[in-house]
Design an enzyme around this catalytic site. Structure first.
Site, mmCIF file in Angstrom:
data_model
loop_
_atom_site.group_PDB
_atom_site.id
_atom_site.type_symbol
_atom_site.label_atom_id
_atom_site.label_comp_id
_atom_site.label_asym_id
_atom_site.label_seq_id
_atom_site.Cartn_x
_atom_site.Cartn_y
_atom_site.Cartn_z
ATOM 1 N N LYS A 23 47.219 -9.949 -5.146
ATOM 2 C CA LYS A 23 48.122 -8.999 -5.809
ATOM 3 C C LYS A 23 47.479 -7.613 -5.869
ATOM 4 O O LYS A 23 48.139 -6.593 -5.659
ATOM 5 C CB LYS A 23 48.395 -9.500 -7.228
ATOM 6 C CG LYS A 23 49.715 -9.069 -7.769
ATOM 7 C CD LYS A 23 50.275 -10.005 -8.833
ATOM 8 C CE LYS A 23 49.281 -10.791 -9.626
ATOM 9 N NZ LYS A 23 48.867 -10.192 -10.897
ATOM 10 N N GLY A 24 46.179 -7.602 -6.139
ATOM 11 C CA GLY A 24 45.450 -6.331 -6.224
ATOM 12 C C GLY A 24 45.414 -5.620 -4.885
ATOM 13 O O GLY A 24 45.614 -4.408 -4.802
ATOM 14 N N THR A 194 58.877 -22.805 1.108
ATOM 15 C CA THR A 194 59.353 -21.655 0.314
ATOM 16 C C THR A 194 59.680 -22.030 -1.133
ATOM 17 O O THR A 194 59.875 -21.147 -1.964
ATOM 18 C CB THR A 194 60.634 -21.043 0.931
ATOM 19 O OG1 THR A 194 61.662 -22.046 0.898
ATOM 20 C CG2 THR A 194 60.406 -20.572 2.352
ATOM 21 N N CYS A 392 20.770 -1.197 -11.435
ATOM 22 C CA CYS A 392 20.755 -1.373 -12.893
ATOM 23 C C CYS A 392 19.670 -2.363 -13.319
ATOM 24 O O CYS A 392 18.504 -1.997 -13.355
ATOM 25 C CB CYS A 392 22.138 -1.759 -13.397
ATOM 26 S SG CYS A 392 22.428 -1.229 -15.085
ATOM 27 N N GLU A 416 15.118 -6.520 -23.651
ATOM 28 C CA GLU A 416 16.317 -7.370 -23.606
ATOM 29 C C GLU A 416 15.905 -8.846 -23.561
ATOM 30 O O GLU A 416 16.572 -9.702 -24.134
ATOM 31 C CB GLU A 416 17.154 -7.014 -22.367
ATOM 32 C CG GLU A 416 18.403 -7.874 -22.201
ATOM 33 C CD GLU A 416 19.323 -7.402 -21.079
ATOM 34 O OE1 GLU A 416 19.018 -6.389 -20.425
ATOM 35 O OE2 GLU A 416 20.363 -8.057 -20.871
ATOM 36 N N HIS A 521 25.321 2.413 -11.163
ATOM 37 C CA HIS A 521 26.025 1.497 -10.250
ATOM 38 C C HIS A 521 26.685 2.279 -9.120
ATOM 39 O O HIS A 521 27.880 2.579 -9.197
ATOM 40 C CB HIS A 521 27.079 0.699 -11.016
ATOM 41 C CG HIS A 521 26.495 -0.286 -11.971
ATOM 42 N ND1 HIS A 521 26.110 -1.546 -11.583
ATOM 43 C CD2 HIS A 521 26.188 -0.182 -13.287
ATOM 44 C CE1 HIS A 521 25.609 -2.192 -12.622
ATOM 45 N NE2 HIS A 521 25.644 -1.383 -13.671
ATOM 46 N N GLU A 523 27.667 1.261 -6.387
ATOM 47 C CA GLU A 523 28.705 0.473 -5.704
ATOM 48 C C GLU A 523 30.120 0.869 -6.119
ATOM 49 O O GLU A 523 31.059 0.722 -5.350
ATOM 50 C CB GLU A 523 28.483 -1.029 -5.949
ATOM 51 C CG GLU A 523 28.672 -1.526 -7.387
ATOM 52 C CD GLU A 523 27.394 -1.503 -8.222
ATOM 53 O OE1 GLU A 523 26.477 -0.720 -7.886
ATOM 54 O OE2 GLU A 523 27.311 -2.253 -9.208
HETATM 55 N N1 GLN Z 1 21.083 -5.779 -18.896
HETATM 56 C C1 GLN Z 1 20.695 -4.454 -18.604
HETATM 57 C C2 GLN Z 1 21.066 -3.481 -19.695
HETATM 58 O O1 GLN Z 1 21.898 -3.767 -20.507
HETATM 59 C C3 GLN Z 1 21.257 -4.009 -17.272
HETATM 60 C C4 GLN Z 1 22.733 -3.916 -17.241
HETATM 61 C C5 GLN Z 1 23.316 -3.964 -15.853
HETATM 62 O O2 GLN Z 1 22.652 -4.375 -14.920
HETATM 63 N N2 GLN Z 1 24.566 -3.558 -15.718
HETATM 64 O O3 GLN Z 1 20.529 -2.400 -19.789
#
Ligand code: GLN
Length: 545
Positions: A23-24, A194, A392, A416, A521, A523
């Site tokens: 759909k996208g 169908t 990231c 983290e 990011h 990408e």
């Molecule tokens: N977990 C990491 C943070 O919160 C990296 C986040 C991610 O890769 N989008 O900073």
């Protein structure tokens, strides 16, 4: 004379039978062919979830969280719209049930309904219509393609259907409906069926909507007898039943749609005169894709999500697409392999299997599972000089690896994973720490576009060929500048910094063919017509290997 008001046109795309049939891509491709006719097109996603944004949804269930320049955490389909339409969308292009209801309830508290009983109908659909119109106005578009999440017959999306119906009622000449449905070919019958689509069309009728078009998705081409059947039973003209067989690349779809004349048929439904379509850049792109000669083997290393490759690829769709765009740019086909990092935790020597790859990529991620395995893979990429791109978390963990194994501070970590580490290479600022303490998770990460000033002479500066870039972020933790000098002295250099906050956004190894980690990011900003410079560079070095 009064100024002529631009008439707005709306194309709703809804799904039948089952989800996940494109759909996208249909929404994006319809947008692309209308844009190729010279219209200014925008696209919206109406997501039925109660979540206010996609940031709090499980990526293995919902797919990737696509981040806009203005920092909205949205559905992965928004990425397809941007890639196909080569436009930048914002938070006005995305809504969820949660977001719509929040506004209605806030309005009620402010007495904006002037003492009326506030009701599910009409007030909720009216808010949906207001949002659709605001998005069109925001982007000064001629038309909007609106994708309604889910499939017809679900409770969840019924109010979006109602909004579409109400909009059509008021503007009969300005609204078109496309039902994207699936026509299976059961192996024991060997014939395209169908019936499920007939039921979907009728269910849609039950919401007061008649489809103007049926996009007949399936493993095969829609043949004449089945086209006739669909037309008879679904109340859609034969000409408006559009064949949409499986394709090897999603970027073929706009061309296939135009083979059926879909663009002008939509214009006719919207009471607009026919126009020529200029699909030349799509034709060039597809020739390029089909003519690729070389292969590039890329390992994507991350924790395994445990629900099969399909889900994995949905969670990283923008990364996969960005790799493809860059590979095609080099006349190559990317062979992506998902490598489960936990394997390296069970068997340290297993990292040697990464030798066969031309490049290693660590995408974004969260949490603690599989992290030590990722760090081992990064160490291997660094020591064996395999081209590496860390996105990231992939940048943060590259810093942890470097401080542990090169600066010999073995306890180094990101807070983290270990909030009491004596070497917090990746740390958290007091604001973010408070967000976490107080469970304020929704929409509170460092989100959206931030500037980054590139350091002259670095691989990143060479790739971008610009001094200042803007890229999108989605993270809570960040590089700890206390380690910068020592790391730089040992060979890991800062290649990009945010000018306002002085936050490190890019790190690079000098003594390595290509080893780049980015806090953002990239990408999200790659498209088939404009592959992203960092991915192009990564694959350039991968080809050299
Ligand atoms: N977990 C990491 C943070 O919160 C990296 C986040 C991610 O890769 N989008 O900073």
């Amino acid at each position: 004379m009064s100024k002529k008001v631009k008439s707005q046109k709306f194309v709703f795309v809804v799904g039948g039978v089952l989800s996940g049939v494109g759909k996208g891509v249909t929404t994006s491709s319809i947008g692309a062919i209308l844009a190729a006719k010279g219209f200014k097109v925008t696209a919206l996603k109406a997501d039925p979830y109660i979540n206010v944004d996609a940031g709090t949804m499980n990526p293995t269930e919902h797919g990737e969280v696509f981040v806009t320049d203005d920092g909205d955490e949205t559905d992965q389909d928004m990425g397809n719209y941007e890639r196909f339409l080569n436009i930048r969308l914002s938070s006005t292009n995305y809504m969820t049930t949660g977001r719509v209801y929040t506004t209605v309830i806030e309005n009620e508290r402010k007495m904006k309904y002037k003492g009326k009983c506030v009701q599910v109908v009409p007030h909720v659909p009216e808010e949906i219509i207001r949002r659709i119109k605001a998005a069109v106005k925001d982007s000064d578009a001629d038309m909007a393609i609106i994708e309604i999440g889910g499939t017809v017959g679900e409770y969840e999306n019924i109010l979006f259907m109602e909004a579409a119906r109400m909009l059509k009622l008021k503007n009969p000449e300005d609204v078109a409906f496309v039902l994207v449905s699936y026509l299976p070919v059961p192996s024991h019958i060997g014939e395209m069926k169908t019936k499920p689509t007939q039921h979907a069309a009728r269910t849609l009728n039950g919401t007061g909507i008649n489809a103007d078009f049926i996009v007949a998705r399936g493993p095969e081409v829609l043949d004449k007898p089945r086209r006739e059947k669909l037309a008879t039973f679904c109340g859609v003209s034969e000409a408006n039943c559009i064949s949409a067989p499986d394709v090897s690349s999603i970027y073929e779809v706009p061309i296939n749609f135009e083979k059926e004349g879909l663009g002008n048929k939509i214009l006719k439904t919207l009471h607009l005169p026919a126009r020529k379509t200029d699909l030349s850049e799509w034709i060039v792109l597809n020739k390029k894709i089909q003519g690729t000669k070389k292969e590039i083997k890329i390992a994507v290393v991350g924790k395994y999500f445990g629900t099969g490759d399909y889900t994995l690829s949905d969670s990283y769709i923008s990364v996969i697409e960005a790799v493809k765009h860059a590979a095609w740019h080099h006349n190559a086909t990317p062979l992506l392999e998902w490598v489960d990092s936990e394997v390296f935790e069970q068997d340290k020597k297993a990292v040697k299997e990464l030798k066969k790859f031309d490049a290693i990529l660590v995408p974004g991620g969260f949490g603690t599972r599989g992290i030590e395995g990722i760090i081992s893979a990064i160490q291997y990429a660094r020591e064996e000089k395999i081209p590496y791109l860390g996105l990231c978390y992939g940048m943060q963990l590259a810093c942890v690896e470097f401080v542990r194994n090169v600066l010999k501070k073995e306890e180094a970590h990101t807070v983290e994973v270990d909030d009491s580490t004596v070497h917090p290479v990746i740390h958290i600022n007091p604001n973010q720490a408070q967000n976490v303490r107080e469970n304020r998770y929704g929409g509170t990460m460092r989100l959206g576009a931030y500037d980054c000033v590139l350091v002259k002479g670095t691989k990143s500066a060479q790739a971008y060929k610009e001094k200042t870039i803007s890229e999108r972020h989605r993270h809570r933790y960040e590089f700890n500048n206390d380690y910068r000098a020592e790391m730089e002295a040992a060979g890991m250099h800062v290649a990009g910094v945010n000018p306002e906050s002085n936050l490190v956004e890019i790190v690079e190894l000098t003594e390595h063919p290509f080893f780049v980690g980015v806090q953002f990011h990239p990408e999200f900003k790659s498209s088939p017509m404009k592959p992203h410079p960092l991915f192009v560079s990564l694959l350039q070095y991968a080809l050299k290997k």
